[in-house]
Design an enzyme around this catalytic site. Structure first.
Site, PDB file in Angstrom:
ATOM      1  N   GLU A  71     -12.479 -70.261  74.571  1.00 51.33           N
ATOM      2  CA  GLU A  71     -12.727 -69.844  72.977  1.00 51.33           C
ATOM      3  C   GLU A  71     -13.810 -70.777  72.350  1.00 51.33           C
ATOM      4  OE1 GLU A  71      -9.500 -70.958  69.910  1.00 51.33           O
ATOM      5  OE2 GLU A  71     -11.220 -70.030  68.271  1.00 51.33           O
ATOM      6  N   ASP A  87      -7.558 -71.252  75.576  1.00 53.69           N
ATOM      7  CA  ASP A  87      -8.171 -71.625  73.891  1.00 53.69           C
ATOM      8  C   ASP A  87      -7.055 -72.739  74.108  1.00 53.69           C
ATOM      9  OD1 ASP A  87      -7.843 -71.655  71.350  1.00 53.69           O
ATOM     10  OD2 ASP A  87      -6.885 -69.836  71.134  1.00 53.69           O
ATOM     11  N   ILE A  89      -6.827 -75.145  71.086  1.00 53.81           N
ATOM     12  CA  ILE A  89      -6.196 -75.327  69.962  1.00 53.81           C
ATOM     13  C   ILE A  89      -5.881 -74.156  70.126  1.00 53.81           C
ATOM     14  CG2 ILE A  89      -5.227 -76.689  68.132  1.00 53.81           C
ATOM     15  CD1 ILE A  89      -8.200 -78.473  68.436  1.00 53.81           C
ATOM     16  N   ASP A  90      -4.906 -74.005  70.126  1.00 55.25           N
ATOM     17  CA  ASP A  90      -4.286 -72.120  69.350  1.00 55.25           C
ATOM     18  C   ASP A  90      -3.388 -72.449  68.381  1.00 55.25           C
ATOM     19  OD1 ASP A  90      -4.354 -68.995  69.317  1.00 55.25           O
ATOM     20  OD2 ASP A  90      -2.575 -69.588  69.363  1.00 55.25           O
ATOM     21  N   THR A  92      -5.228 -73.578  65.265  1.00 51.75           N
ATOM     22  CA  THR A  92      -6.562 -74.340  64.476  1.00 51.75           C
ATOM     23  C   THR A  92      -6.145 -75.098  63.225  1.00 51.75           C
ATOM     24  OG1 THR A  92      -8.000 -73.321  66.027  1.00 51.75           O
ATOM     25  CG2 THR A  92      -9.307 -74.841  64.771  1.00 51.75           C
ATOM     26  N   ASP A 214      -6.558 -65.911  72.802  1.00 48.48           N
ATOM     27  CA  ASP A 214      -5.299 -66.283  71.903  1.00 48.48           C
ATOM     28  C   ASP A 214      -4.031 -65.776  73.125  1.00 48.48           C
ATOM     29  OD1 ASP A 214      -6.919 -66.974  70.338  1.00 48.48           O
ATOM     30  OD2 ASP A 214      -7.062 -65.109  68.913  1.00 48.48           O
TER      31      ASP A 214
HETATM   32  C1  IPD Z   1      -5.619 -68.271  65.625  1.00 47.44           C
HETATM   33  C2  IPD Z   1      -4.281 -68.252  65.994  1.00 47.44           C
HETATM   34  C3  IPD Z   1      -3.570 -67.213  64.188  1.00 47.44           C
HETATM   35  C4  IPD Z   1      -3.930 -66.170  64.423  1.00 47.44           C
HETATM   36  C5  IPD Z   1      -5.426 -65.824  65.115  1.00 47.44           C
HETATM   37  C6  IPD Z   1      -5.998 -66.967  65.973  1.00 47.44           C
HETATM   38  P1  IPD Z   1      -7.293 -70.167  66.617  1.00 47.44           P
HETATM   39  O1  IPD Z   1      -6.512 -68.417  66.776  1.00 47.44           O
HETATM   40  O2  IPD Z   1      -4.020 -67.983  67.092  1.00 47.44           O
HETATM   41  O3  IPD Z   1      -2.191 -67.468  64.586  1.00 47.44           O
HETATM   42  O4  IPD Z   1      -3.412 -65.527  63.203  1.00 47.44           O
HETATM   43  O5  IPD Z   1      -5.645 -64.227  64.790  1.00 47.44           O
HETATM   44  O6  IPD Z   1      -7.209 -66.605  65.847  1.00 47.44           O
HETATM   45  O7  IPD Z   1      -8.227 -69.491  65.870  1.00 47.44           O
HETATM   46  O8  IPD Z   1      -6.775 -71.102  66.085  1.00 47.44           O
HETATM   47  O9  IPD Z   1      -7.383 -70.564  68.381  1.00 47.44           O
END
Ligand code: IPD
Length: 267
Positions: A71, A87, A89-90, A92, A214
């Site tokens: 990411e 990723d 931090i998923d 974030t 993700d």
């Molecule tokens: C997000 C999270 C979130 C989801 C978003 C993602 P990130 O990833 O997974 O739950 O709804 O579509 O982009 O930005 O925290 O790596």
């Protein structure tokens, strides 16, 4: 050259653990926002970037010829056929706000096929793992999806994109679904949502707008627990849609979402 998926999993677990420690111990009290992406709610923290650097370095120590997609750090070609999808931090926004539902997600692909994955949620004390054909686990516990067939009895997780225009449409779709399901959850981490499907903590999950990083590890973990994880109309899971559930519920959720126009192009 054959690649051992279990070895890849161990490399991923060690890298995730290192990043997890950095993220827990190094989280500044007044967490700084390094940059913003598509909108101000898409918060990319300095910790996010540092964690991905840590993960890549940890993997390279063992596997110097592999490729990466992450990411924060983008794509790097490799020569081995193995690609790591990261990723750091998923979830974030959860991380930023001090909510515990965030995870380090690392998936390994061989020639484009997901073969191993780890989703580590340090503040929940949970590590989800899978290797292709070997089942999926929460710690040592083997996971199995729940098997409701009836949408009305099902707890469904979803997520929303960062762009306001997309969210408005997503809001209309989820409003249409709300009367047809047991309830809706928005946990804030797509990787953990997929792991929740695997663990039977939710019955199904769908979202438009997720990225490969993700989904990479979480989709394998859900599949290895018996979930069907796909997009609409037989397409593979993609940014357009990821839908995961046991197979009977998958069909019911797919039908409900398409009836609500969720497979349309206009969002
Ligand atoms: C997000 C999270 C979130 C989801 C978003 C993602 P990130 O990833 O997974 O739950 O709804 O579509 O982009 O930005 O925290 O790596």
């Amino acid at each position: 050259m054959t690649v051992d998926s279990r070895e890849l999993l161990e490399v991923a677990r060690a890298a995730a653990a290192e990043a997890g420690r950095l993220l827990v111990q190094g989280r500044p009290a007044n967490l700084g926002v390094a940059q913003t992406k598509s909108s101000p709610t898409d918060v990319v923290t300095e910790m996010d970037t540092a964690a991905e650097r840590t993960i890549r370095a940890a993997i390279r120590r063992h596997r110097p010829d592999d490729g990466f997609l992450g990411e924060e750090g983008g794509s790097e070609d490799g020569a081995s056929g193995v690609r790591w999808v990261i990723d750091p931090i998923d979830g974030t926004v959860n991380y930023l706000y001090g909510l515990p539902a965030w995870a380090v997600s690392i998936g390994a692909e061989v020639d484009g096929v997901a073969v191993a994955g780890v989703v580590l949620a340090p503040q929940l004390g949970e590590e989800y793992t899978a290797v292709r054909g070997g089942g999926s686990f929460l710690g040592e516990r083997r996971l199995r999806v729940s098997a409701p067939e009836d949408l009305a009895q099902s707890l469904i997780a979803t997520g929303f994109g960062y762009r306001a225009e997309r969210r408005e449409v997503q809001g209309r779709i989820v409003a249409g679904l709300l009367g047809q399901v047991r309830d809706i959850r928005r946990g804030g981490s797509a990787a953990l949502d997929l792991c929740s499907v695997a663990a039977g903590r939710v019955d199904g999950y769908y979202e438009r707008g997720t990225h490969a990083w993700d989904r990479a590890a979480g989709a394998l973990i859900a599949q290895e627990a018996g979930a069907r994880v796909e997009g609409f109309h037989g397409a593979p899971a993609s940014e357009a849609m990821v839908l995961g559930a046991g197979s009977a519920l998958f069909q019911a959720l797919h039908a409900a979402l398409t009836a609500l126009g969720a497979d349309g192009r206009d969002y």
